[in-house]
Design an enzyme around this catalytic site. Structure first.
Site, PDB file in Angstrom:
ATOM      1  N   ASP A  95       0.816  -1.471  -0.022  1.00  0.00           N
ATOM      2  CA  ASP A  95       0.095  -0.008   0.123  1.00  0.00           C
ATOM      3  C   ASP A  95       0.929   1.220  -0.067  1.00  0.00           C
ATOM      4  OD1 ASP A  95       1.138   0.131   2.742  1.00  0.00           O
ATOM      5  OD2 ASP A  95      -0.675  -0.576   3.521  1.00  0.00           O
ATOM      6  N   GLU A 117      -0.096  -9.387  -0.853  1.00  0.00           N
ATOM      7  CA  GLU A 117      -1.066  -8.896   0.129  1.00  0.00           C
ATOM      8  C   GLU A 117      -2.102  -7.960  -0.461  1.00  0.00           C
ATOM      9  OE1 GLU A 117       0.738  -7.679   4.170  1.00  0.00           O
ATOM     10  OE2 GLU A 117       0.196  -5.901   3.293  1.00  0.00           O
ATOM     11  N   GLU A 131      -2.670   4.921   2.896  1.00  0.00           N
ATOM     12  CA  GLU A 131      -2.447   3.538   2.570  1.00  0.00           C
ATOM     13  C   GLU A 131      -3.660   2.852   2.062  1.00  0.00           C
ATOM     14  OE1 GLU A 131       0.996   4.465   5.319  1.00  0.00           O
ATOM     15  OE2 GLU A 131      -1.196   4.742   5.175  1.00  0.00           O
ATOM     16  N   HIS A 204       3.948   4.634  15.440  1.00  0.00           N
ATOM     17  CA  HIS A 204       4.600   5.660  14.417  1.00  0.00           C
ATOM     18  C   HIS A 204       3.388   6.040  13.393  1.00  0.00           C
ATOM     19  CE1 HIS A 204       4.331   2.000  12.143  1.00  0.00           C
ATOM     20  NE2 HIS A 204       4.473   2.585  11.095  1.00  0.00           N
ATOM     21  N   ARG A 206       0.915   7.580  10.866  1.00  0.00           N
ATOM     22  CA  ARG A 206       0.400   9.342  10.530  1.00  0.00           C
ATOM     23  C   ARG A 206      -0.767   9.641  11.333  1.00  0.00           C
ATOM     24  NH1 ARG A 206       2.329  11.893   5.894  1.00  0.00           N
ATOM     25  NH2 ARG A 206       3.451  10.083   4.900  1.00  0.00           N
ATOM     26  N   HIS A 237      10.623   5.358  16.173  1.00  0.00           N
ATOM     27  CA  HIS A 237      10.632   6.032  14.720  1.00  0.00           C
ATOM     28  C   HIS A 237      11.359   7.076  14.579  1.00  0.00           C
ATOM     29  CE1 HIS A 237       8.740   7.149  11.005  1.00  0.00           C
ATOM     30  NE2 HIS A 237       8.474   5.776  10.861  1.00  0.00           N
TER      31      HIS A 237
END
Length: 380
Positions: A95, A117, A131, A204, A206, A237
């Protein structure tokens, strides 16, 4: 044999494509590897560790790029590579911006596209962002969908994808553990545990940036409560916003913040952990294969199979919710054992083999079709 191009730009993509690359090479296919360079140091370290040298490195990443800039800097160079190489088949994973770019170029250059996937969905275009829409657009463009579970197969069929082009193969993240987890592994984190158990965390995403305060406060609460018996290790991260919030909220002595780990190190710490708390994606598939319960620090997940099976528990980002669910597992050995024993719904480690079985059959069928003369040239 076929000329197969693999396009990726981040470490998670490569982790899941590596077993497929190795399986393709073992079957004597010509493999062409394209790294768009969206991740730099972490991915480069893994490539070196596994002795993989990309045939092309697009080096698209610069500081503080927008999503649009990343995509723009990827599409034209990748188009040039595909035009020069002329692969028989192009593989993308998951993604990312590299996935979306590879999918678009496969369309523009009329190269058959396989999506590894495939079929993961939340049907919320902003979660995870970007994503979810990268996945959906790639799903529209893909010719072959290698999907992890029956649930993801059903997602694709509901969207009108050809059932004959959808293959339930499990997740290649499970395959990767065969290359990385080692009984003799040593690491300072493990040496310093003593009698305490390891809780491994990653945060981490977004969409969770605005929630970091309450998430980290919850982690700190857990560390204070269980510091005598457990240690929380956080490979942090690189995002400076995440680091600033961690400095502010993660102050308990039982929390150890370390620099990002290589894949082998991370997988081996994962295999020796007691509990996992994460907002990551791939860990939701990997940890259950190692018998580790996972608390998913998100409000949604594109991996509902794990939630349904019971290997994952979706706890959200609220301070009280995270603490409550962690206490539930850490204080109740029977509940912990029940969750740890559930079979992983994401496969048995044969995903790469299944994918290449399909590709070999596709190549064979195409070869047979090419060998049949056109109708106009057949003798009367």
């Amino acid at each position: 044999m076929s000329k197969i191009m693999f396009v990726f730009g981040t470490r998670p993509e490569f982790i899941k494509l590596y077993p497929v690359i190795m399986e393709a090479r073992s079957r004597q296919h010509e493999v062409v590897i394209v790294n768009t360079g969206q991740h730099r140091e972490m991915l480069d370290n893994l490539l070196a560790e596994l002795d993989v040298t990309p045939d092309f490195d697009l080096k698209v990443m610069t500081r503080q790029q927008s999503l649009a800039e990343i995509l723009a800097r990827t599409v034209a160079p990748l188009d040039d590579v595909v035009a020069r190489v002329r692969p028989d088949h192009l593989f993308v994973h998951g993604d990312t911006s590299a996935t979306l770019s590879g999918s678009l170029i496969s369309l523009y250059r009329h190269v058959p596209l396989s999506h590894v996937e495939a079929g993961l969905r939340t049907y919320n275009k902003h979660s995870p962002f970007p994503e979810e829409m990268n996945r959906q657009i790639t799903g529209v463009l893909a010719d072959y969908h290698f999907t992890p579970t029956e649930v993801t197969r059903q997602n694709l069929e509901r969207e009108g994808k050809d059932p004959n082009r959808i293959f339930v193969v499990g997740n290649s993240a499970i395959d990767m553990l065969r290359y990385t987890v080692r009984p003799s592994f040593r690491h300072p984190v493990l040496d310093e545990l003593g009698d305490r158990r390891l809780i491994l965390m990653t945060v981490h995403r977004r969409e969770n940036i605005s929630e970091l305060g309450q998430m980290f406060a919850a982690i700190n609460d857990i560390a204070v409560r269980y510091g005598d018996t457990h240690k929380i290790v956080y490979p942090i991260h690189m995002n400076p916003v995440v680091r600033q919030a961690a400095d502010q909220y993660l102050t308990a002595p039982a929390i150890e913040i370390i620099e990002p780990l290589g894949t082998t190190d991370f997988h081996n710490l994962l295999s020796r952990s007691h509990l996992v708390m994460t907002d990551s994606g791939g860990i939701q598939e990997e940890a259950p294969s190692l018998g580790k319960p996972v608390l998913v620090l998100r409000d949604t997940t594109e991996r509902p199979e794990g939630v349904a099976a019971g290997t994952l528990r979706l706890v959200g980002t609220g301070r009280d919710d995270i603490v409550r669910e962690a206490v539930r597992l850490l204080d109740d050995p029977a509940e912990y054992a029940r969750m740890a024993a559930i079979q992983n719904p994401y496969g048995d480690g044969t995903t790469a083999q299944q994918i290449m079985d399909v590709m070999d059959k596709v190549a064979s069928d195409e070869g047979k079709a090419a060998a049949v003369p056109a109708e106009s040239s057949l003798p009367a």
